[in-house]
Design a protein around this motif. Structure first.
Motif, mmCIF file in Angstrom:
data_model
loop_
_atom_site.group_PDB
_atom_site.id
_atom_site.type_symbol
_atom_site.label_atom_id
_atom_site.label_comp_id
_atom_site.label_asym_id
_atom_site.label_seq_id
_atom_site.Cartn_x
_atom_site.Cartn_y
_atom_site.Cartn_z
ATOM 1 N N ALA A 1 0.828 -1.190 0.000
ATOM 2 C CA ALA A 1 0.000 0.000 0.000
ATOM 3 C C ALA A 1 0.867 1.246 0.000
ATOM 4 O O ALA A 1 1.961 1.259 0.553
ATOM 5 C CB ALA A 1 -0.910 -0.006 1.231
ATOM 6 N N ILE A 2 0.387 2.283 -0.673
ATOM 7 C CA ILE A 2 1.029 3.595 -0.645
ATOM 8 C C ILE A 2 -0.042 4.587 -0.203
ATOM 9 O O ILE A 2 -1.090 4.705 -0.846
ATOM 10 C CB ILE A 2 1.549 4.008 -2.034
ATOM 11 C CG1 ILE A 2 2.443 2.918 -2.628
ATOM 12 C CG2 ILE A 2 2.308 5.327 -1.952
ATOM 13 C CD1 ILE A 2 2.872 3.184 -4.063
ATOM 14 N N CYS A 3 0.201 5.258 0.922
ATOM 15 C CA CYS A 3 -0.799 6.195 1.410
ATOM 16 C C CYS A 3 -0.195 7.571 1.574
ATOM 17 O O CYS A 3 0.901 7.735 2.090
ATOM 18 C CB CYS A 3 -1.353 5.739 2.757
ATOM 19 S SG CYS A 3 -2.518 4.406 2.563
ATOM 20 N N HIS A 4 -0.939 8.579 1.095
ATOM 21 C CA HIS A 4 -0.535 9.966 1.244
ATOM 22 C C HIS A 4 -1.510 10.616 2.205
ATOM 23 O O HIS A 4 -2.704 10.680 1.930
ATOM 24 C CB HIS A 4 -0.564 10.652 -0.122
ATOM 25 C CG HIS A 4 -0.250 12.101 -0.068
ATOM 26 N ND1 HIS A 4 -1.192 13.062 -0.258
ATOM 27 C CD2 HIS A 4 0.917 12.749 0.180
ATOM 28 C CE1 HIS A 4 -0.614 14.257 -0.156
ATOM 29 N NE2 HIS A 4 0.653 14.078 0.113
ATOM 30 N N LYS A 5 -1.030 11.072 3.357
ATOM 31 C CA LYS A 5 -1.878 11.653 4.413
ATOM 32 C C LYS A 5 -3.043 10.723 4.743
ATOM 33 O O LYS A 5 -4.167 11.176 4.931
ATOM 34 C CB LYS A 5 -2.411 13.016 3.975
ATOM 35 C CG LYS A 5 -1.323 14.073 3.862
ATOM 36 C CD LYS A 5 -1.936 15.392 3.466
ATOM 37 C CE LYS A 5 -0.872 16.471 3.385
ATOM 38 N NZ LYS A 5 -1.386 17.703 2.789
ATOM 39 N N GLY A 6 -2.773 9.439 4.750
ATOM 40 C CA GLY A 6 -3.802 8.495 5.142
ATOM 41 C C GLY A 6 -4.731 8.062 4.026
ATOM 42 O O GLY A 6 -5.623 7.243 4.233
ATOM 43 N N GLU A 7 -4.553 8.643 2.791
ATOM 44 C CA GLU A 7 -5.399 8.222 1.678
ATOM 45 C C GLU A 7 -4.579 7.384 0.702
ATOM 46 O O GLU A 7 -3.462 7.767 0.360
ATOM 47 C CB GLU A 7 -5.915 9.436 0.919
ATOM 48 C CG GLU A 7 -7.099 10.104 1.545
ATOM 49 C CD GLU A 7 -7.411 11.399 0.804
ATOM 50 O OE1 GLU A 7 -7.627 11.332 -0.424
ATOM 51 O OE2 GLU A 7 -7.396 12.452 1.439
ATOM 52 N N SER A 8 -5.143 6.304 0.253
ATOM 53 C CA SER A 8 -4.407 5.462 -0.683
ATOM 54 C C SER A 8 -4.283 6.171 -2.024
ATOM 55 O O SER A 8 -5.234 6.778 -2.513
ATOM 56 C CB SER A 8 -5.152 4.141 -0.878
ATOM 57 O OG SER A 8 -4.523 3.420 -1.909
ATOM 58 N N ILE A 9 -3.076 6.129 -2.614
ATOM 59 C CA ILE A 9 -2.907 6.711 -3.950
ATOM 60 C C ILE A 9 -2.625 5.621 -4.980
ATOM 61 O O ILE A 9 -2.280 5.908 -6.116
ATOM 62 C CB ILE A 9 -1.778 7.768 -3.986
ATOM 63 C CG1 ILE A 9 -0.454 7.172 -3.523
ATOM 64 C CG2 ILE A 9 -2.142 8.979 -3.179
ATOM 65 C CD1 ILE A 9 0.742 8.050 -3.840
#
Lengths: 407, 537
Positions: B311-319
């Protein structure tokens, strides 16, 4: 120095030019064209007893602009070639090597003639013309978009693909002619319906199309987002991908545009002229345009110059041939070939320069000295004559002015 | 004429159009010495070496070998005079063995068995480790370099020129190479080595020749000089060699990556089960030998490459699975400087103006591009970063390497990102330009941006980064604090000899104050796995 060995310095070496001024570039090309034409003239005068170099140049000019009709024909051909070049520029700029313009032109023409053949007389004539235009655009676009889709989805090689489609297109034209022409002559007679209307005379419509499409493509490539995307994809596909350009979409969209332009050229060559079709209707314009586009460095404005030149030489040689009493076109093709060769060879001198070693430079200078001397004398002579003429000229002008005042 | 001189250059001048690459350069190389050539980028080091090895021909000047004037107008000539060059980019045939590559181009009849034994003879003489029958495609970078060196030795070269040989090596491999070079020196070979790294110059060379802007500055004995003096001669002014590490307060993790696996173009696993996170105001370095998954990692974060797992998450959102454009819009900027330095992020034939609007051209309304604003931005950037260019309309490929990179990094920062992923931003840059880039990154860090810095030079990473993650064959070997680690430790981790994750039995790269709970992470990963499954179906 203790060594007695002679050193063999290379005679010359080639150095890449960093930046060349536009004036110099133009003069290199101008010189090349003049020299090649001169050479062509000399060859023609040697081969044929009837002519000389001077006559060669006047016939060249007369072949293009000798009569009103010839002038119109010149601009008609010029516009057609320019339009095909524009179609190629948009795809070449994207580094998509569309070599299939010939086929796209033929398909455009075939679609239009097919409409006229099957629907002519059955529906309203203006509706038929609209249908002809639309179907030619569609057919050209389809013929261009097939390799584009394959390239976008499966990364097939577009050069071979587009090239082969040319032959399929001419095969299709022959097939339809065989279906339509029942006498076995293999020649389709001009159709009665679906001929494009004339504006002023039968040439102006085509000329207008060439002018308009050149303006549109120039603006499209230089100022629009689409044009910008095309350049990015052509210059660096990785960068395009990274900044979020949908490369597949751009390839397909651009080739549709390219195909539409070719399709319309096909329409003009068939319904816009004799209103029939044959497999050689495209007249190799699709291939000639590859050269004009390439020489113009994919720049629409430069393409005007290259197309003009190519049409000038071809049309001009058509006149030189009868004047010099040549029976076939061998020599005229040879001359055209020489001119093309010189232009293409110029690219080398525009990018590189040749540097001779000290010894050779000295020898060359010695050889050049008399020429430079002659050049200087001529220059002095011309300047002298200009100086002499000036007062006379001034006097005449003054005289005219005083005469006017007198009146 | 002194007999101890192997090679002498007198008043060598070479121009490319208006650019003077070398101007009146004088250089002497003694027999049995190692000479370093030092100079900033564009100072004409490589051009000079190419003239010795017959790739270019000088416009003016003479070359003497063993006291006799010679003309070297082709690589064959150079070979005749026993000069061998080891280029920065290896020129080997992948599907040939080491021995086959070595005899390639030698026109005599040969017997492969004899070649094998001779290769091994040369190798044992100088202390190389090489298997003559190994195929090049199976070789690591350092082995390929060994093949290149043996290739020139096999042809009997007495003068060896190495163009940045250490750029692709780990510290341990560099040491090995230096041992070999010293042995060659003892054997009477003359060696010219080009390198950017001052500590290596001090370590290996007997003398140092310095070039600046194509002109010869001086030659000094290594033992009489120091790094500071060399830098001053090279740059032409005093310069502070210390890289500053801006101290900031770390924020919550901005970009979190868990159990990420990525495949390369050939379908092989390039990144395997890697977890890490970047906080705002933090520079996380990524160290590793070339080709150990750095490029794939960058591409995956930028949305250009499909991930296999994790998983890759930016500020808690998956991108994961978002198109590249949307990831850019979230403020994640990626700048990857490939080996040719132009490939990704810039269009080389475009003007600076046109390159400025690459990411923003679609933001205004209507069918036309807005060049006016872009030109203004370009002008600002040129002023701010002191980019040397004739105008805003100059194609970037005409700029020097440093200025090209300033345009790229500068544009990325103009878009005020909150995460910067940058790979090799100082690749091939000289000291001045490198420091300009480090300063830009430090400024961004102070603004609270999280930075992932993929680098080559361990010294720089130790000085600039807060933490360093080490990759080896796509595996995370551990994440260490830059202040607490050493170059040797990093080197061992890069080659896989030391796996901190295993030794300390610790799972690296999972933030305690993550945006998501463990359960949510697991859900994310399961979801991504399903996505991958659908894509494949």
């Amino acid at each position: 120095m203790a060594n007695n060995k002679t050193i063999h310095e290379p005679l010359l070496h080639i150095v890449k030019r960093d930046n060349i001024s536009i004036a110099k570039k133009i003069s290199i090309y101008a010189i090349a064209i003049l020299v090649s034409l001169l050479l062509g003239g000399i060859i023609c005068s040697i081969v044929s007893p009837r002519g000389n170099v001077g006559k060669f140049f006047t016939s060249l000019y007369e072949g293009c602009f000798g009569t009103k009709r010839k002038t119109w024909l010149f601009f008609q051909e010029f516009s057609l070639l320019l339009a095909v070049s524009m179609a190629l520029i948009v795809s070449f700029k994207m580094k998509f090597w569309n070599l299939g313009a010939n086929g796209q032109i033929l398909m455009g023409g075939l679609a239009s003639i097919a409409c006229s053949y099957y629907l002519g007389g059955k529906i309203n004539e203006s509706l038929l013309i609209v249908l002809c235009v639309l179907s030619s655009m569609l057919a050209g676009a389809i013929w261009a978009v097939i390799p584009a889709i394959c390239k976008a989805l499966w990364n097939t090689n577009e050069t071979l693909f587009t090239l082969m489609l040319n032959y399929i297109a001419s095969g299709l034209v022959n097939l339809f002619i065989a279906i339509w022409v029942t006498g076995g002559s293999g020649i389709l007679n001009p159709l009665a319906y679906g001929k494009l209307p004339e504006i002023y005379n039968k040439y102006l419509l085509i000329v207008l199309f060439g002018i308009i499409i050149t303006i549109i493509i120039t603006i499209y490539l230089r100022y629009t987002k689409h044009g910008y995307e095309i350049s990015v994809v052509g210059d660096s596909p990785n960068t395009a991908r990274y900044i979020g350009i949908n490369v597949k979409k751009v390839i397909i969209r651009t080739l549709i545009l390219s195909g539409i332009i070719c399709g319309i050229v096909g329409l003009l060559l068939t319904s816009g002229m004799s209103n029939n079709i044959s497999a050689d209707k495209a007249g190799n314009r699709g291939f000639t345009a590859i050269m004009t586009t390439w020489l113009a460095n994919c720049n629409p404005l430069f393409a005007i110059a290259t197309c003009g030149l190519v049409v000038f030489i071809t049309k001009g040689m058509e006149m030189v041939r009868p004047t010099f009493g040549m029976l076939d076109d061998t020599i005229s093709n040879l001359v055209i070939g020489i001119v093309y060769f010189f232009i293409i060879a110029c690219a080398f001198f525009v990018q590189y320069k040749i540097v001779f070693n000290a010894k050779t430079t000295a020898i060359l200078n010695k050889i050049a000295t008399p020429f430079i001397w002659v050049y200087d004398k001529i220059k002095l002579g011309v300047l002298f004559i200009i100086e002499k003429i000036k007062p006379i000229f001034n006097k005449i002008v003054k005289k005219e002015n005083t005469e006017k005042e007198d009146k | 004429m002194n007999n101890s001189v192997a090679l002498e250059l007198k008043n060598i001048t070479k121009t490319f159009g208006k650019v003077v690459a070398n101007k009146n350069v004088n250089l002497t190389l003694n027999k049995g010495e190692i000479l370093s050539i030092l100079g900033e980028n564009g100072s004409g080091k490589t051009t000079l070496m190419n003239m010795i090895s017959g790739i270019y021909y000088p416009d003016e000047g003479q070359i003497f070998i063993g006291g006799e004037e010679v003309i070297i107008s082709s690589p064959q000539d150079a070979f005749k005079y026993k000069i061998g060059m080891i280029h920065q980019h290896f020129k080997l045939v992948d599907v040939f063995t080491a021995a086959e590559n070595i005899v390639l181009g030698v026109n005599d009849k040969f017997n492969l068995k004899e070649v094998n034994s001779r290769v091994e003879e040369i190798a044992s003489k100088y202390g190389f480790e090489i298997d003559a029958k190994k195929y090049v495609y199976n070789m690591a970078v350092s082995e390929k370099q060994t093949v290149e060196i043996i290739k020139v030795l096999y042809r009997g070269a007495d003068i060896l020129i190495l163009d940045e040989p250490t750029a692709v090596l780990t510290p341990q491999e560099t040491q090995k190479l230096f041992d070999v070079l010293r042995k060659m020196r003892e054997d009477g070979k003359s060696i010219i080595i080009i390198t950017h790294k001052l500590n290596e110059v001090m370590e290996i060379s007997d003398r140092v020749s310095i070039l600046r802007k194509g002109e010869y500055v001086a030659t000094v004995d290594t033992k009489d000089t120091n790094e500071k003096e060399l830098t001053e001669m090279m740059v032409g002014k005093k310069i502070d060699l210390k890289i500053e590490r801006t101290e900031t307060d770390f924020d919550k993790p901005l970009l979190e990556i868990r159990n990420l696996s990525i495949n390369g173009d050939d379908g092989s696993r390039k990144i395997e089960d890697v977890s890490f996170y970047i906080r705002g105001g933090e520079i996380l370095g990524v160290a590793g030998i070339a080709g150990c998954g750095q490029k794939e990692l960058c591409e995956a974060i930028a949305g250009l490459r499909k991930i296999e797992n994790g998983a890759i998450c930016h500020k808690g959102e998956s991108i994961v699975g978002l198109p590249a454009k949307e990831i850019i819009d979230k403020g994640i900027s990626m700048s990857f400087i490939p080996e040719d330095r132009l490939g990704m992020g810039l269009a080389p034939n475009f003007s600076i103006t046109d390159n400025m609007m690459l990411k923003t051209y679609n933001d205004n309304k209507g069918p036309f591009v807005d060049r006016k604003t872009a030109r203004k931005n370009a002008e600002n950037l040129i002023k701010k970063l002191e980019i040397v260019t004739p105008s805003t309309e100059t194609p970037v490929r005409r700029l020097s390497g440093g200025n090209v990179q300033k345009v790229l990094v500068g544009r990325e920062i103009e878009s005020s990102p909150n995460v910067i992923v940058t790979a090799y931003p100082v690749r091939g840059l000289d000291i001045n330009s490198s420091y300009a880039i480090y300063n830009i990154l430090n400024d961004q860090k102070a603004n609270g941006t999280g930075i992932l810095f993929i680098g080559e030079d361990l010294d720089v990473m130790l000085a600039l980064c807060d933490k360093i993650m080490v990759l080896c064959h796509g595996k995370n070997m551990g994440i260490v604090h830059a202040k607490k680690t050493t170059k040797e430790e990093l080197g061992l981790m890069m080659t896989g000899s030391l796996d901190l994750a295993e030794v300390k039995n610790k799972e690296y790269g999972k933030a305690k104050d993550s945006h998501l709970t463990e359960k949510e992470w697991n859900e994310q990963q399961a979801e991504n796995e399903n996505k991958g499954g659908n894509d494949n179906g």
